[in-house]
Design an enzyme around this catalytic site. Structure first.
Site, PDB file in Angstrom:
ATOM      1  N   CYS A   1      -3.454   4.739   9.604  1.00  9.86           N
ATOM      2  CA  CYS A   1      -2.154   4.175   9.992  1.00  9.86           C
ATOM      3  C   CYS A   1      -1.439   5.017  11.037  1.00  9.86           C
ATOM      4  O   CYS A   1      -0.236   4.850  11.249  1.00  9.86           O
ATOM      5  CB  CYS A   1      -1.276   4.009   8.762  1.00  9.86           C
ATOM      6  SG  CYS A   1      -1.962   2.880   7.546  1.00  9.86           S
TER       7      CYS A   1
ATOM      8  N   CYS B   1       8.116   4.089   5.334  1.00  9.70           N
ATOM      9  CA  CYS B   1       7.198   3.727   4.267  1.00  9.70           C
ATOM     10  C   CYS B   1       7.897   3.438   2.951  1.00  9.70           C
ATOM     11  O   CYS B   1       7.263   2.998   1.998  1.00  9.70           O
ATOM     12  CB  CYS B   1       6.171   4.836   4.060  1.00  9.70           C
ATOM     13  SG  CYS B   1       6.921   6.381   3.524  1.00  9.70           S
TER      14      CYS B   1
ATOM     15  N   CYS C   1       0.836  -1.208   0.000  1.00  9.56           N
ATOM     16  CA  CYS C   1       0.000   0.000   0.000  1.00  9.56           C
ATOM     17  C   CYS C   1       0.871   1.258   0.000  1.00  9.56           C
ATOM     18  O   CYS C   1       0.640   2.193  -0.777  1.00  9.56           O
ATOM     19  CB  CYS C   1      -0.929  -0.025   1.217  1.00  9.56           C
ATOM     20  SG  CYS C   1      -2.150   1.298   1.231  1.00  9.56           S
ATOM     21  N   CYS C   2       1.899   1.293   0.855  1.00 10.73           N
ATOM     22  CA  CYS C   2       2.794   2.460   0.887  1.00 10.73           C
ATOM     23  C   CYS C   2       3.511   2.622  -0.455  1.00 10.73           C
ATOM     24  O   CYS C   2       3.751   3.746  -0.899  1.00 10.73           O
ATOM     25  CB  CYS C   2       3.832   2.316   2.004  1.00 10.73           C
ATOM     26  SG  CYS C   2       3.212   2.670   3.660  1.00 10.73           S
TER      27      CYS C   2
HETATM   28 FE1  SF4 Z   1      -1.397   2.828   2.861  1.00 11.37          FE
HETATM   29 FE2  SF4 Z   1      -1.188   3.251   5.489  1.00 11.37          FE
HETATM   30 FE3  SF4 Z   1       0.968   3.450   3.888  1.00 11.37          FE
HETATM   31 FE4  SF4 Z   1      -0.990   5.289   3.848  1.00 11.37          FE
HETATM   32  S1  SF4 Z   1       0.428   4.824   5.545  1.00 11.37           S
HETATM   33  S2  SF4 Z   1       0.008   4.416   2.086  1.00 11.37           S
HETATM   34  S3  SF4 Z   1      -2.816   3.990   4.112  1.00 11.37           S
HETATM   35  S4  SF4 Z   1      -0.234   1.603   4.353  1.00 11.37           S
END
Ligand code: SF4
Length: 260
Positions: free
Chosen positions: A208, A233, A121-122
């Site tokens: 998050c 991230c 996701c990141c």
């Molecule tokens: Fe996805 Fe959470 Fe990363 Fe944002 S912080 S990109 S919602 S995993």
């Protein structure tokens, strides 16, 4: 000795700028590079960096990653900053096809399922859009501080960002402490993310990030459910906390900063 590559030049600059005030580091960056962009997370460090850079009177842009999962408070702050400074703010979005495929496969809250899915996701919402959006720039400014976490303790003032086409990555606040940041904010009456009033000490995507309690690390509220995973991230370090190795990407390589 004359440097033979941009990476070597930036290493020498990092050594000579170590210990310099943030304003002097910014002055050097604006003098050395034509196209400079400030990548803002709209945390406290961004408020300081935007103010310092705007006061230089040199042209630059602000870029921020709208992941699609940011808190409303962050969007409110973006509007406040837009009204306060005459600096263009560009919101960068993830590839919608990639987001759709990811959520169709794993669900919309995939980051809670596993560390691997959180990294996915990141990557789709943050890391890859940033890499694409930095094409064409000579240098990016970041608000990283060394005392934010052990991972960040050796961040240089300036380096060639091999993951992003070799452009310069400049971190004028590396030596600032938490108190330095907040002292500057209060002294200059800067706008900050309202979530700090609710006990947040680091602010990222809404699902998050949680508030921290006294004694917890500054970044303890990021991905708080993960045990033992590095709280990064992939923008500044890889997800193991290491400096990101250069990726083979012909598009980025074609735009790599020359020795100028
Ligand atoms: Fe996805 Fe959470 Fe990363 Fe944002 S912080 S990109 S919602 S995993």
């Amino acid at each position: 000795m004359r440097p033979t590559s941009i990476a070597e030049e930036l290493d020498l600059a990092a050594a000579s700028l170590e210990g310099s005030p943030a304003q002097a580091i910014l002055e050097w960056a604006f003098g050395r590079f034509e196209k400079v962009v400030l990548v803002a997370s709209f945390q406290a460090e961004s408020s300081v960096l935007i103010d310092l850079a705007a006061k230089m009177g040199r042209p630059f842009e602000i870029l921020t990653l709208d992941t699609g999962r940011l808190p409303q408070a962050t969007h409110d702050l973006i509007d406040t900053v837009r009204a306060r400074y005459e600096v263009p703010i560009r919101l960068v979005y993830p590839d919608q096809g990639e987001v759709a495929e990811m959520t169709a496969t794993h669900g919309t809250n995939l980051f809670r399922q596993s560390v691997a899915n959180r990294h996915l996701c990141c990557g789709i919402r943050k890391t890859q859009p940033l890499r694409r959006s930095l094409i064409g720039y000579d240098a990016w400014l970041t608000g990283l501080r060394r005392d934010q976490s052990p991972t960040r303790s050796n961040v240089p003032v300036v380096q060639a960002d091999k993951d992003k086409g070799g452009i310069a990555k400049v971190a004028p606040l590396v030596k600032w402490s938490h108190d330095d940041v907040w002292g500057y904010i209060h002294e200059h009456g800067l706008p900050v993310n309202s979530l700090y009033n609710d006990g947040y000490t680091s602010i990222g995507c809404e699902p998050c990030t949680r508030a921290t309690t006294p004694g917890e690390d500054e970044r303890a509220g990021r991905w708080w459910w993960e045990e033992g995973a590095v709280k990064e991230c992939g923008i500044n370090f890889d997800v193991s906390g290491n400096v990101i190795p250069a990726k083979h990407d012909p598009v980025l390589e074609d735009t790599a900063l020359g020795d100028k």
